[in-house]
Design a protein around this motif. Structure first.
Motif, PDB file in Angstrom:
ATOM      1  N   TYR A 151     -10.911  -6.046   6.278  1.00  0.00           N
ATOM      2  CA  TYR A 151     -11.063  -5.017   5.234  1.00  0.00           C
ATOM      3  C   TYR A 151     -10.150  -3.839   5.584  1.00  0.00           C
ATOM      4  O   TYR A 151     -10.457  -3.055   6.480  1.00  0.00           O
ATOM      5  CB  TYR A 151     -12.518  -4.555   5.128  1.00  0.00           C
ATOM      6  N   LYS A 189     -10.027   0.434  -1.862  1.00  0.00           N
ATOM      7  CA  LYS A 189     -10.341  -0.255  -0.603  1.00  0.00           C
ATOM      8  C   LYS A 189     -11.537   0.380   0.112  1.00  0.00           C
ATOM      9  O   LYS A 189     -12.292  -0.306   0.799  1.00  0.00           O
ATOM     10  CB  LYS A 189      -9.110  -0.259   0.313  1.00  0.00           C
ATOM     11  N   TYR A 236       0.814  -1.223   0.000  1.00  0.00           N
ATOM     12  CA  TYR A 236       0.000   0.000   0.000  1.00  0.00           C
ATOM     13  C   TYR A 236       0.853   1.282   0.000  1.00  0.00           C
ATOM     14  O   TYR A 236       0.315   2.378   0.010  1.00  0.00           O
ATOM     15  CB  TYR A 236      -0.933   0.019   1.214  1.00  0.00           C
TER      16      TYR A 236
END
Length: 256
Positions: A197, A48, A29
């Motif tokens: 998540y 995301k 990321y």
């Protein structure tokens, strides 16, 4: 609500931590390093947010609650405002140990708060001595501060949304034990493997927190609206069926 990379940039969502403090698991990321600070890839953040938003909308549409957790100073007020606006529970004071794993005890504390309120309504409270009333008021204030925002949560939440998983590690562990899905803003100094998540983002700046939560709560609100719409359709069908049945009976009577 579509997520624009430009708005994330303006809110400072891309600023990570010092490179020496990073968690290598956040490498996918990270876009680059600048002046000793890791810069988060905002295209991945936007994707995301969309992914997490879709999943949260489904949970909300199913009727389950999403518990928001953020006890750091710069996030508390934002979470209380955003979660409160969509009627979702939140913890912004100290995480009560066993909040999830010992939920029955927490519910007892919430019921105690409700019983104090009943005492005040029915006049029982005024029959106590001055000292007892003071003690009860203090207990009520303490319970309200720690548990007031979860008073409507009658069962375990369908998901957890966390700001700063390092700070809220106890909440994360409890959710993991119970297999409750975890959604979180994850900065470059944290391990994203703890979260189901991941939303890679600056979890220290209030502007960044506000921006992410605005999108997240908008998705939840959409899920709630869908649930309400489905219920309205069901109610309409239930009302319509007896009318049709009555119409058939009238027709049958006429034929006779």
């Amino acid at each position: 609500m579509a997520v624009e990379v430009k708005e994330l940039l303006e809110a400072g969502v891309h600023f990570g931590h010092l490179t020496r403090k990073w968690d290598p698991n956040m490498a996918p990321y990270v876009y680059m390093e600048r002046n000793g600070i890791h810069i988060i890839n905002l295209y991945k953040t936007a994707a995301k947010i969309d992914e997490a938003g879709a999943a949260l909308a489904k949970i909300a549409a199913s009727g389950r609650k999403i518990l928001f957790v953020a006890t750091k100073k710069q996030a508390k007020d934002i979470v209380a405002e955003k979660a409160g606006a969509i009627n979702m529970p939140y913890i912004t004071e100290r995480w009560p140990g066993g909040m999830l794993t010992n939920f029955i005890t927490i519910r007892k504390a919430v019921k105690k708060m409700a019983s104090i309120d009943r005492m005040k309504k029915d006049g029982t409270f005024m029959t106590l001595s001055k000292k007892e009333r003071l003690q009860v008021d203090r207990l009520r204030a303490k319970l309200e501060k720690n548990l007031g925002s979860i008073s409507d949560m009658t069962r375990l939440p369908g998901a957890l949304f966390v700001v700063d998983i390092k700070r809220e590690h106890i909440a994360i562990k409890e959710a993991q034990k119970l297999n409750i899905p975890i959604f979180a803003m994850v900065d470059t100094n944290s391990d994203p493997r703890q979260v189901d998540y991941v939303i890679p983002a600056n979890d220290d700046a209030s502007k960044s927190i506000d921006k992410i939560l605005t999108h997240v709560t908008a998705s939840i609100a959409a899920g709630l609206a869908e649930r309400k719409s489905d219920k309205d359709v069901e109610d309409t069908e239930v009302v319509a069926k007896p009318k049709k049945a009555a119409a058939k009976k009238v027709t049958a009577d006429e034929e006779e």
